[in-house]
Motif scaffolding. Structure first.
Motif, PDB file in Angstrom:
ATOM      1  N   THR A 187      47.011  41.374  43.968  1.00 35.39           N
ATOM      2  CA  THR A 187      47.019  42.385  43.089  1.00 35.39           C
ATOM      3  C   THR A 187      48.367  43.079  42.103  1.00 35.39           C
ATOM      4  O   THR A 187      49.140  43.472  43.007  1.00 35.39           O
ATOM      5  CB  THR A 187      46.149  43.622  43.380  1.00 35.39           C
TER       6      THR A 187
ATOM      7  N   VAL B  82      49.439  46.084  39.564  1.00 33.47           N
ATOM      8  CA  VAL B  82      49.340  47.261  38.866  1.00 33.47           C
ATOM      9  C   VAL B  82      50.488  47.543  38.332  1.00 33.47           C
ATOM     10  O   VAL B  82      51.389  47.934  39.005  1.00 33.47           O
ATOM     11  CB  VAL B  82      48.513  48.129  39.823  1.00 33.47           C
TER      12      VAL B  82
ATOM     13  N   ALA C 179      47.766  54.333  36.624  1.00 33.76           N
ATOM     14  CA  ALA C 179      46.773  53.467  37.240  1.00 33.76           C
ATOM     15  C   ALA C 179      47.192  53.033  38.460  1.00 33.76           C
ATOM     16  O   ALA C 179      46.113  52.902  39.366  1.00 33.76           O
ATOM     17  CB  ALA C 179      46.988  51.993  36.332  1.00 33.76           C
ATOM     18  N   ILE C 180      48.633  52.915  39.045  1.00 31.59           N
ATOM     19  CA  ILE C 180      48.868  52.766  40.415  1.00 31.59           C
ATOM     20  C   ILE C 180      48.239  53.784  41.413  1.00 31.59           C
ATOM     21  O   ILE C 180      47.966  53.523  42.335  1.00 31.59           O
ATOM     22  CB  ILE C 180      50.260  52.688  40.402  1.00 31.59           C
TER      23      ILE C 180
ATOM     24  N   TYR D 282      44.562  53.391  41.695  1.00 26.89           N
ATOM     25  CA  TYR D 282      44.224  52.230  42.654  1.00 26.89           C
ATOM     26  C   TYR D 282      44.486  52.756  44.125  1.00 26.89           C
ATOM     27  O   TYR D 282      43.608  52.339  44.839  1.00 26.89           O
ATOM     28  CB  TYR D 282      45.274  51.265  42.218  1.00 26.89           C
TER      29      TYR D 282
ATOM     30  N   GLU E 122      41.764  54.885  45.580  1.00 25.94           N
ATOM     31  CA  GLU E 122      40.703  53.993  45.931  1.00 25.94           C
ATOM     32  C   GLU E 122      40.907  53.215  47.158  1.00 25.94           C
ATOM     33  O   GLU E 122      39.981  52.986  48.105  1.00 25.94           O
ATOM     34  CB  GLU E 122      39.947  53.423  44.891  1.00 25.94           C
ATOM     35  N   LYS E 123      41.875  52.281  47.376  1.00 25.78           N
ATOM     36  CA  LYS E 123      41.972  51.392  48.365  1.00 25.78           C
ATOM     37  C   LYS E 123      42.414  52.227  49.651  1.00 25.78           C
ATOM     38  O   LYS E 123      42.032  51.477  50.511  1.00 25.78           O
ATOM     39  CB  LYS E 123      42.923  50.333  47.784  1.00 25.78           C
TER      40      LYS E 123
END
Length: 225
Positions: free
Chosen positions: A63, A65, A70-71, A74, A77-78
């Protein structure tokens, strides 16, 4: 499982506030990563990852990013450890708004490329007033936005998304652009707290150390987002 065992790579630059906010998030979440400091504008290694040529860019297994906003979303969420957003919906919205003011209304207008362009188009003497004017507009909004929500940090007693954006924007405003902070007592108070926070001190220290070895870098600051 193989992807999970691979260390993340962060394409960064020590002078980039956008890179530093991502590095702070990685530090807070306890995530291991390889920091690849690029050599300047048009770095070929960065362009392979992000054709825009902006820092930061994150590679997490397969992935990729780019763009700090956005990073960060991300990562949130992960990797939910040390949440970057509070559970309270109101405070969460304040964090989104504060981050957006910095990333959309301040950052693009103080970016090195644009400030230099203003100097060439108008006069070198206009570069600093240009940056100060647009930072001040954003700070007026932030001072009002956070007035009824701040605790030790921007929206309480924990470091959240808003603080990641504010820390390095305030540092730029105060130390790089020499903005008079008299009319922003809350923001100035937050900055003093940030400077005494161990996790943030660590990022400042790492950035300073990386800037010492100038043989490694072309210090023409790259575009950032």
């Amino acid at each position: 499982m193989e992807e999970e065992n691979q260390a993340m790579k962060l394409y960064s630059h020590p002078m980039s506030s956008c890179s530093r906010r991502v590095r702070l998030a990685l530090y807070l979440k306890g995530l291991k990563y390889e920091c690849i400091n690029i050599t300047g504008v048009g770095d070929p290694e960065l362009l392979k990852v992000n054709p825009m040529g902006y820092v930061p860019a994150l590679v997490d297994g397969t992935t990729v990013v780019s763009d700090s906003y956005a990073i960060l979303l991300y990562l949130e969420e992960k990797y939910p450890q040390h949440a970057l957003l509070p559970q309270d919906i109101i405070k969460k919205s304040i964090n989104y708004q504060a981050a957006s003011i910095v990333s959309s209304s301040i950052q693009p207008l103080q970016n090195t490329t644009l400030v230099h362009y203003i100097g060439e188009l108008v006069s070198p003497d206009e570069k600093l007033p240009w940056a100060q004017n647009h930072i001040r507009k954003g700070f007026v909004a932030l001072e009002k936005l956070l007035a009824n929500h701040a605790g030790k940090y921007a929206t309480g007693d924990e470091i959240y998304l808003a603080d990641l954006y504010l820390t390095f924007q305030l540092d730029n405003a105060i130390n790089r652009f020499k903005l008079d902070m008299t009319e922003f007592p809350l923001l100035l108070k937050l900055y003093k707290v940030y400077c005494q926070t161990p996790s943030i001190q660590q990022i400042f220290a790492e950035s300073s150390q990386q800037q010492i070895d100038k043989s490694l870098f072309n210090f023409t600051k790259p575009q950032e987002a």
